[in-house]
Design an enzyme around this catalytic site. Sequence first.
Site, short mmCIF file in Angstrom:
data_model
loop_
_atom_site.label_atom_id
_atom_site.label_comp_id
_atom_site.label_asym_id
_atom_site.label_seq_id
_atom_site.Cartn_x
_atom_site.Cartn_y
_atom_site.Cartn_z
N GLU A 156 -2.33 -38.63 -109.39
CA GLU A 156 -2.28 -38.37 -110.81
C GLU A 156 -3.32 -37.32 -111.21
O GLU A 156 -4.48 -37.39 -110.81
CB GLU A 156 -2.53 -39.66 -111.60
N ALA A 157 -2.90 -36.38 -112.05
CA ALA A 157 -3.75 -35.26 -112.45
C ALA A 157 -5.00 -35.73 -113.17
O ALA A 157 -6.09 -35.18 -112.97
CB ALA A 157 -2.96 -34.29 -113.33
#
Length: 396
Positions: A156-157
Amino acid sequence: MVVKMSSVVDLTPEEKELLADIQRRKKQLLQEIQRLKDEIADVTAEMEQMDNPDDNSADSKSKQMNIGRKKFNMDPKKGIQYLLENGLLKDDPEDIAQFLHHWEGLNKTAIGEYLGEKTELNLKVLQAFVGLQEFEGMILVQALRQFLWSFRLPGEAQKIDRMMEAFAQRYCQQNPGVFNTTDTCYVLSFAIIMLNTSLHNPSVKDKPSVERFIAMNRGINDGGDLPEQLLTDLYESIKKMPFKIPDDDGNDLTHTFFNPDKEGWLLKQGGRHKTWKRRWFILTDNCLYYFEYTTDKEPRGIIPLENLQVRLVEDSKKPNCFELYPSEANSKAVIKACKTDSEGKVVEGRHLTYRLSAATQDEKQEWIEAIKRSISKDPFYDMLAARKKKATHLQN
């Protein structure tokens, strides 16, 4: 009246093949059931020994720590909770960080998952964990190698953003004067990671030169340029030695992918036989890879996401379902994918759709959003562009 019983001889070649496949799968399933029974028996025996109130020996504590390690590798949050409840860890970010950094046998993916969470405790543990890293006197690429060897970046960014921000702050703290701001260190760190992919990924044909790498990073030092010799040294270091991805000590996921967009367990419906099987999925490089176990070195199948779409579906047998389907108007188009058969041979997939089931509604939505982002564009570009704009801004 005599009833003639059918035998294997009466079967067609296709039916014989199906029967053999069923027999092989039955054997594999029985072996897996036995393996799980043995593991459960071992853990149960260990826990029964620990229930003895008179046993306060170091050996008992060691067994408890091993159980805590196993629980952590399966579910980081529950593993830490077990260790806290049994007095094996202090309810203190520094103590938990020491455990994550030094304890042998911890799954590097699980460490990354725990460090990436946004609770107040997890954020403090992340800062303490990064604080245990020593980067003084290292060039940036050496520090990155050390940092990224201690855990596996999650997909996840937002989680990666927090981790790389903590890394940049620690590096600048221990190496004052190298960069004007932590934003510069942050942006250059991502540039190095992308350079590593460009230089060493066989699918990238247009390899960037050192001149292009220098040009790409002009103006990122608070509006000024970094020394060309520094950028050249970074380039040559990555060119000679790519980043090594840590093997998972606890789960031994040796076939892994750097910086996946998302990964986790899903149920996958079969193509010819509509049975559901649990598979470990990794989303990266616009492809979905799935494995039978996280310990597998090679994926069981690969689904390129080119020309595919994803949608919600209702299924009478499984909850939280979604599926991949061709974006062409022809609904009968076969998805271009491949998998390995029971003998290990690579064969072409024959799916018209891929139906998948997540454990929860939230996970289902996360997978759908991640796949949509992967089909359209890399989710890191917007985040990185904003940070680069900040780093290149000239102060008035």
